[in-house]
Design a protein around this motif. Structure first.
Motif, PDB file in Angstrom:
ATOM      1  N   ASN A  48      35.782  31.535  47.311  1.00 20.67           N
ATOM      2  CA  ASN A  48      36.341  32.261  48.458  1.00 20.67           C
ATOM      3  C   ASN A  48      37.766  31.803  48.754  1.00 20.67           C
ATOM      4  OD1 ASN A  48      35.853  29.808  49.630  1.00 20.67           O
ATOM      5  ND2 ASN A  48      34.787  30.607  51.414  1.00 20.67           N
ATOM      6  N   LEU A  65      40.417  38.650  44.078  1.00 22.11           N
ATOM      7  CA  LEU A  65      40.792  37.685  45.119  1.00 22.11           C
ATOM      8  C   LEU A  65      42.053  36.930  44.750  1.00 22.11           C
ATOM      9  CD1 LEU A  65      37.686  38.163  45.660  1.00 22.11           C
ATOM     10  CD2 LEU A  65      37.687  35.858  46.592  1.00 22.11           C
ATOM     11  N   ARG A  76      36.978  37.600  52.671  1.00 23.40           N
ATOM     12  CA  ARG A  76      36.133  36.493  53.128  1.00 23.40           C
ATOM     13  C   ARG A  76      35.099  36.932  54.150  1.00 23.40           C
ATOM     14  NH1 ARG A  76      41.153  32.417  53.843  1.00 23.40           N
ATOM     15  NH2 ARG A  76      41.051  31.313  51.847  1.00 23.40           N
ATOM     16  N   MET A  79      31.975  37.225  52.490  1.00 22.60           N
ATOM     17  CA  MET A  79      31.434  36.047  51.816  1.00 22.60           C
ATOM     18  C   MET A  79      31.168  34.961  52.838  1.00 22.60           C
ATOM     19  SD  MET A  79      34.277  35.899  48.791  1.00 22.60           S
ATOM     20  CE  MET A  79      33.317  35.130  47.487  1.00 22.60           C
ATOM     21  N   MET A  81      30.013  31.230  54.129  1.00 22.82           N
ATOM     22  CA  MET A  81      30.047  29.911  53.501  1.00 22.82           C
ATOM     23  C   MET A  81      29.433  28.884  54.442  1.00 22.82           C
ATOM     24  SD  MET A  81      32.967  27.984  51.467  1.00 22.82           S
ATOM     25  CE  MET A  81      32.587  26.543  50.510  1.00 22.82           C
TER      26      MET A  81
ATOM     27  N   ALA B 129      36.898  30.665  56.218  1.00 25.32           N
ATOM     28  CA  ALA B 129      35.774  31.180  55.434  1.00 25.32           C
ATOM     29  C   ALA B 129      35.108  32.366  56.118  1.00 25.32           C
ATOM     30  CB  ALA B 129      34.742  30.083  55.181  1.00 25.32           C
TER      31      ALA B 129
END
Lengths: 240, 225
Positions: A48, A65, A76, A79, A81, B129
């Motif tokens: 990421n 990306l 992001r 995604m 995390m 993130a």
């Protein structure tokens, strides 16, 4: 779904990733194993773009990306995390931790996000902690919250960076349970972990990394019973 | 007693001290606001990086500003502002506010930078993130914590600033120090006016110290971290 081509990462003189290529298909649960220093976490963090790769390309579906013009924010958002040290926002309540991203990225209205957050908290049995602050929760609880904080963005894939390594042993189970349930619900996952039980039971494929390369790729059954690579055998003989 | 009367009672001189204190507080208050604003902006400029992690042009602007301000006496900065840069202005308080605000901003920038660096980087990464912009993460997560961590030092800066305004007499503003000086040159008895002004500064600062202490305690209970 996620495609990596010849990924490299160097820190100064040290080459941590020396050229990694792999493809993760829809519905897969990948577990990345390997000795410490093998580059597993760096690999995951490149996926990421938390670490900017020194070379190679990464695609999420059809978006590259590693292309300079890609808006990383929007990629992001797809995604999730989860970090080793949870990284909850310490000045915000559990509820605000979960709704901050969905609301600020204009993905949801505040009321809608709250409703979703509450249902996610119920799922992990922490609905009564909505107004607590992260520091008032145990490590296991914080990590479960961190997982649902990511889920609130409705990601297409979830990345886990040693999610249980910083936990007291008695709290590992509760976090793995949430992850297992998530896997069963069909979420795409890439997990860096040392939990062999989890790898065996949940992974659809195991990547074994050593020295900056993926040296073995196999389904869990064959990986644990018939490892082909000598370094892989050595690793397994030490931990099993 | 006679001295006390001459210093404070005759011709209602006590009023002068309060007017002086009023001027002092006016300057401190507005330059604090200006300093906090400039300092925060300057700190973010200082810490800004490009995509590949190199410092931006804003970083160099901020560093130069901080260097110049920290490298020159604040009296000189005030005089330069009054006699050169804002020569056209007749509003002494405004010039003082601008001068002290710019001065304080440089120190505040460094204080806040310290506050930001005391927060673990993981929370910024978590924001990244989640797909939040750096601005959003800063605004809602990092800066609130940075200010809280920096609060004791920021209060210290406020108190330093309060005392530093005693130099505005240089540009003929009648602040508390200047008033005390004027009274003592009228009565030829410096003891009472000067000690009196010192006591007033002391009491005011003591009150602020207590207020800041309460604020800190409240914030610490609020969100434990």
């Amino acid at each position: 779904m996620l495609r990596v081509e010849n990924l490299k990462k160097t820190y100064g003189e040290t080459e941590v990733l020396k050229g990694i290529s792999c493809e993760i298909k829809d519905g897969e649960k990948i577990v990345v194993l390997g000795p410490s220093g093998s580059g597993k976490s760096t690999f995951l963090r490149c996926l990421n773009m938390l670490e900017a790769p020194s070379g190679g390309k990464i695609w999420l579906n059809d978006r590259e990306l590693t292309d300079e013009n890609t808006d990383l924010g929007t990629v992001r958002q797809q995604m999730g995390m989860v970090f080793q040290h949870f990284n909850l926002f310490e000045n915000l309540t559990i509820m605000d931790n979960i709704i901050l991203a969905p609301v600020k990225t204009k993905k949801m209205k505040k009321a809608e996000a709250k409703e979703l957050a509450l249902s996610l908290l119920k799922r992990i049995g922490l609905a009564d902690k909505a107004d607590a602050y992260p520091s008032q929760l145990s490590g296991g609880q914080q990590q479960r919250v961190a997982i649902v904080r990511s889920l609130a963005m409705k990601p297409k894939v979830m990345l886990f960076d040693e999610p249980t390594s910083a936990l007291d042993p008695e709290m590992v189970g509760e976090v793995l349970d949430v992850m297992t349930e998530l896997a069963d619900s069909g979420m795409n996952m890439v997990v860096v972990t040392h939990e062999m039980g989890f790898a065996k039971n949940v992974a659809s494929r195991i990547l074994f990394m050593d020295g900056g390369y993926i040296v073995e790729e196999n389904d869990p059954e064959n990986f644990f019973s018939h490892p082909k690579n000598p370094r892989c055998r050595e690793f397994l003989s030490k931990i099993l | 007693m006679e001295q006390f009367t001459a210093a404070f009672i005759t011709e209602d001189r006590w009023k002068l001290y309060f007017q002086g204190l009023g001027t002092t507080m006016e300057i401190v208050l507005f330059s604090t606001i200006l300093g906090l604003t400039l300092g925060t902006i300057c700190c973010l400029m200082n810490m800004s990086t490009t995509k590949n992690g190199r410092p931006t042009v804003f970083h160099y602007i901020a560093v130069t500003y901080i260097d110049i301000i920290r490298g020159t006496p604040s009296v000189l900065q005030l005089l330069i502002m009054w006699f050169i840069i804002l020569r056209a202005s007749t509003n002494g308080v405004l010039v003082a506010v601008i001068s002290f605000g710019i001065n304080s901003g440089a120190y505040v920038a460094e204080i806040i930078r310290g506050g930001i660096q005391s927060i673990n980087k993981g929370q910024i990464e978590a924001g990244d993130a989640l797909g939040l912009s750096r601005f959003t993460t800063m605004r809602y997560v990092i800066l609130p914590q940075a200010f809280k961590n920096a609060l004791p030092t920021l209060c210290n800066e406020f108190i330093t600033l309060l005392k530093e305004t005693a130099i505005v007499g240089y540009v003929s503003l009648a602040d508390l120090t200047r008033v005390a000086n004027q009274v003592s040159s009228r009565t030829y008895q410096p003891f009472m006016p000067l000690i009196g002004a010192a006591v007033i500064y002391f009491v005011i600062i003591k009150i602020f110290t207590i207020l800041f202490g309460n604020l800190e305690r409240r914030l610490r209970q609020d969100a434990t971290c």
